[in-house]
Design a protein around this motif. Structure first.
Motif, PDB file in Angstrom:
ATOM      1  N   GLY A 138      -0.501   5.660  -6.743  1.00 33.58           N
ATOM      2  CA  GLY A 138      -0.109   4.450  -6.035  1.00 33.58           C
ATOM      3  C   GLY A 138       1.366   4.425  -5.682  1.00 33.58           C
ATOM      4  N   PHE A 139       2.208   4.638  -6.670  1.00 37.87           N
ATOM      5  CA  PHE A 139       3.652   4.633  -6.409  1.00 37.87           C
ATOM      6  C   PHE A 139       4.048   5.776  -5.478  1.00 37.87           C
ATOM      7  N   ALA A 140       3.478   6.952  -5.706  1.00 44.53           N
ATOM      8  CA  ALA A 140       3.817   8.118  -4.880  1.00 44.53           C
ATOM      9  C   ALA A 140       3.416   7.894  -3.425  1.00 44.53           C
ATOM     10  N   TRP A 141       2.225   7.386  -3.212  1.00 41.02           N
ATOM     11  CA  TRP A 141       1.758   7.218  -1.840  1.00 41.02           C
ATOM     12  C   TRP A 141       2.524   6.134  -1.100  1.00 41.02           C
ATOM     13  N   VAL A 142       2.926   5.090  -1.788  1.00 37.58           N
ATOM     14  CA  VAL A 142       3.794   4.097  -1.142  1.00 37.58           C
ATOM     15  C   VAL A 142       5.088   4.783  -0.713  1.00 37.58           C
ATOM     16  N   GLY A 143       5.627   5.629  -1.578  1.00 36.65           N
ATOM     17  CA  GLY A 143       6.851   6.357  -1.240  1.00 36.65           C
ATOM     18  C   GLY A 143       6.689   7.220  -0.001  1.00 36.65           C
ATOM     19  N   HIS A 144       5.549   7.897   0.090  1.00 43.30           N
ATOM     20  CA  HIS A 144       5.339   8.778   1.242  1.00 43.30           C
ATOM     21  C   HIS A 144       5.080   8.002   2.523  1.00 43.30           C
ATOM     22  N   PHE A 145       4.154   7.070   2.478  1.00 46.91           N
ATOM     23  CA  PHE A 145       3.764   6.381   3.706  1.00 46.91           C
ATOM     24  C   PHE A 145       4.810   5.376   4.184  1.00 46.91           C
ATOM     25  N   ARG A 146       5.501   4.726   3.259  1.00 45.09           N
ATOM     26  CA  ARG A 146       6.455   3.682   3.642  1.00 45.09           C
ATOM     27  C   ARG A 146       7.865   4.223   3.865  1.00 45.09           C
ATOM     28  N   PHE A 147       8.305   5.133   3.020  1.00 45.04           N
ATOM     29  CA  PHE A 147       9.711   5.573   3.065  1.00 45.04           C
ATOM     30  C   PHE A 147       9.883   6.991   3.603  1.00 45.04           C
ATOM     31  N   LYS A 181       7.626   8.689   5.245  1.00 48.55           N
ATOM     32  CA  LYS A 181       6.913   8.774   6.529  1.00 48.55           C
ATOM     33  C   LYS A 181       6.239  10.133   6.715  1.00 48.55           C
ATOM     34  N   ASN A 182       5.590  10.608   5.659  1.00 45.67           N
ATOM     35  CA  ASN A 182       4.833  11.848   5.763  1.00 45.67           C
ATOM     36  C   ASN A 182       3.541  11.732   4.960  1.00 45.67           C
ATOM     37  N   ARG A 183       2.733  12.730   5.061  1.00 42.91           N
ATOM     38  CA  ARG A 183       1.449  12.775   4.361  1.00 42.91           C
ATOM     39  C   ARG A 183       1.670  13.453   3.020  1.00 42.91           C
ATOM     40  N   PRO A 184       1.212  12.851   1.925  1.00 38.39           N
ATOM     41  CA  PRO A 184       1.417  13.469   0.611  1.00 38.39           C
ATOM     42  C   PRO A 184       0.858  14.887   0.548  1.00 38.39           C
TER      43      PRO A 184
END
Length: 100
Positions: A59-68, A70-73
């Protein structure tokens, strides 16, 4: 076909996917929370708590990728190496080798 034959080859790519400091910080928070959930499950013998571990970790990791970031995990393409990368990045963050 897997582009990376070893984790050593993969890790520079992994770091390139985590250049945004907020993304890195969210990964660290998520990983620390996962450790806390695992510890709580062991200490209380409430194994249901382990169901929270992926929620916090991803959850935390994916928020970081998608919101900040801006890439696909990377975990979507390299799940094992990405899992390993999370823990190496946490360790490097805690030991001061990597800026967060």
């Amino acid at each position: 076909m897997n582009r990376y034959q070893t984790f050593r080859e993969f890790y520079p790519f992994y770091l390139s996917q985590h250049e945004d400091l907020t993304c890195r910080r969210l990964h660290v928070v998520g990983s620390v929370l996962v450790l806390g959930v695992v510890a709580a499950a062991v200490l209380t013998a409430n194994w249901w708590l382990l169901l929270l571990a992926p929620l916090f970790g991803y959850g935390f990791a994916w928020v970081g990728h998608f919101r900040f970031e801006k890439n696909r995990p990377a975990t979507f393409e390299y799940p094992l190496y990405s899992f390993m990368g999370d823990w190496v990045m946490l360790w490097q963050s805690l030991t001061g080798k990597l800026r967060v």
